[in-house]
Design an enzyme around this catalytic site. Structure first.
Site, PDB file in Angstrom:
ATOM      1  N   GLU A  78      -0.561  -5.933  -8.317  1.00  0.00           N
ATOM      2  CA  GLU A  78       0.781  -5.380  -8.256  1.00  0.00           C
ATOM      3  C   GLU A  78       1.905  -5.610  -7.768  1.00  0.00           C
ATOM      4  O   GLU A  78       2.858  -4.271  -7.206  1.00  0.00           O
ATOM      5  CB  GLU A  78       0.897  -3.293  -8.788  1.00  0.00           C
ATOM      6  N   GLU A 100      -4.299  -2.523 -16.506  1.00  0.00           N
ATOM      7  CA  GLU A 100      -4.994  -1.520 -16.162  1.00  0.00           C
ATOM      8  C   GLU A 100      -3.358  -0.839 -16.953  1.00  0.00           C
ATOM      9  O   GLU A 100      -2.082  -1.603 -17.839  1.00  0.00           O
ATOM     10  CB  GLU A 100      -3.432  -0.991 -14.738  1.00  0.00           C
TER      11      GLU A 100
END
Length: 324
Positions: A114, A223
Site C-alpha cells: 500500500e 487484501e
C-alpha cells in the site's frame, strides 16, 4: 488453513525495519536472526506444506519509523528528505531478498504494501528499480506490483495523471511474470476499519478489471475483508464470485489470520475485538470470532477445490489439482 481448508496461498507480512534495522539502513545487509525466523515460516508454508507464499514488506513505501503506521516514516526515494532511504537502497534490498529465495519457485515477491500519499512517478521509479534488481539476480519468481493510493482497486483509474492506470502497465519485467497487487475493502472509506459494508466491490472493481483486460495483465486481490453483518457477507460473496468469473484475477488472500492477532481483529469491526480469520479464533467475550462468522460460512466456501500445488507461480497459470 493449508490442511483444514486446502488454502494454497499465504501472504506473510514483515517490517523493513526488522529485516534491515536502522543501524544498518535499508539495503542488502539484514538482521540475520530475524531473517532466519522469517525464512523458517516461508519454508514451512512452501516446503513442508507445499503451498505458495507472498513476501510482503508491510511498509507503505516508507522506512525508518514504523511507530505510527501507515503514516510515519520517510517516503522511500524522497530526495527532499535527507532521512529517507533512496530508490537505490530499495532496489538493493529487493536484490538481496530475491537472491535468497530465487531457488524456491513457490515464493512470490510482493514489492510493497500500500504505497500512498506520494507522487505516482516516484512509486513507479521505486517499483521499476526493484523489478530490475530482482531479475538481475536470475530470479524468475512471480512479482506482485502494488499501485499508489493504497493500491485500492476502486481508485485505480481515478486521480488524473496520478492514477495508477496511467503508470503501472508501463513497468517492464523482462520475463513477463508480473501481476498487479490490488486491495479492496467494503466500508465507507475503503479503509477496512468499519463494521458496516457500504461500498459494492463488484461495481468498484469494474474500472481496474477493464484496465487489466486492456493491457493483458493479471491481478491478485491480496487484501480484502468484511465484518459479520448480513450486508458484508453478501458483498464478500459477490466479490469472490466476481473474481472467479473474471479471468483477469488469478488469486486472492483475505485479511487476515495468524495467532498473533489473539482476540484483536485485523479489520472491519470498529475496533471491536472479534478475533481474526485464524482457525479457532474467538471474540474477546468468548463468542464466535470472524473465523466462525465470516471465514467458514462465506470465504472458505469460495476456495476452489482444484488449485495449483506444484511448479512455479506464473501469470500464465499452472496445473491444478485437488490437494491430497
Amino acid at each position: 488453513m493449508i490442511d483444514s481448508h486446502k488454502v494454497n496461498l499465504h501472504r506473510v507480512a514483515f517490517l523493513l525495519e526488522r529485516m534491515c534495522p536502522l543501524s544498518y539502513g535499508l539495503g542488502a545487509k539484514f538482521n540475520e536472526t530475524h531473517f532466519e525466523h522469517f525464512k523458517e515460516a516461508i519454508d514451512y508454508i512452501t516446503i513442508t506444506k507445499g503451498a505458495y507464499a507472498i513476501l510482503d514488506p508491510h511498509n507503505y513505501m516508507r522506512y525508518n519509523d514504523p511507530s505510527s503506521q501507515p503514516f510515519s516514516g520517510s517516503v522511500i526515494g524522497n530526495t527532499s528528505d535527507p532521512t529517507a532511504a533512496t530508490t537505490a537502497q530499495f532496489a538493493a534490498f529487493w536484490g538481496e531478498l530475491a537472491s535468497r529465495f530465487k531457488t524456491n519457485e513457490k515464493v512470490l515477491f510482493g514489492l510493497m504494501n500500500e504505497p500512498h500519499s506520494m507522487p505516482s512517478r516516484l512509486v513507479f521509479s521505486n517499483l521499476q528499480a526493484a523489478i530490475t534488481a530482482i531479475r538481475a539476480t536470475g530470479a524468475n519468481n512471480m512479482i506482485l506490483t502494488p499501485g499508489n493510493a493504497w493500491s485500492g482497486g476502486h481508485y485505480w483509474t481515478k486521480g488524473g495523471d496520478e492514477a495508477n492506470s496511467k503508470w503501472i502497465h508501463k513497468l517492464v519485467d523482462p520475463i513477463k511474470n508480473l501481476a498487479v497487487d490490488i486491495h479492496e475493502y467494503l466500508d465507507e472509506d475503503f479503509s477496512g476499519g468499519h463494521t458496516a459494508c457500504t461500498q459494492d466491490p463488484v461495481a468498484n472493481l469494474a474500472g481496474v478489471t477493464g484496465w487489466l483486460r486492456e493491457h493483458g495483465l493479471k491481478g491478485f486481490v491480496t487484501e480484502f475483508g468484511g465484518s459479520n453483518t448480513t450486508e458484508c457477507k453478501l458483498m464478500l460473496e459477490g466479490m469472490l464470485g466476481y473474481m472467479e468469473e473474471n479471468e483477469e484475477y488469478i488469486g486472492w488472500t483475505a485479511w487476515a489470520a495468524g495467532p498473533f492477532w489473539g482476540v484483536n481483529s485485523p479489520c472491519c469491526t470498529d475496533q471491536r475485538q472479534l478475533g481474526s480469520l485464524e482457525p479457532g479464533s474467538r471474540a474477546a467475550d468468548g463468542g464466535p470470532g470472524l473465523y466462525d462468522s465470516v471465514w467458514v460460512p462465506v470465504i472458505a466456501k469460495r476456495v476452489p477445490g482444484r488449485l495449483q500445488w506444484d511448479g512455479p507461480a506464473n501469470v500464465t497459470g499452472g496445473v491444478v489439482r485437488e490437494r491430497v
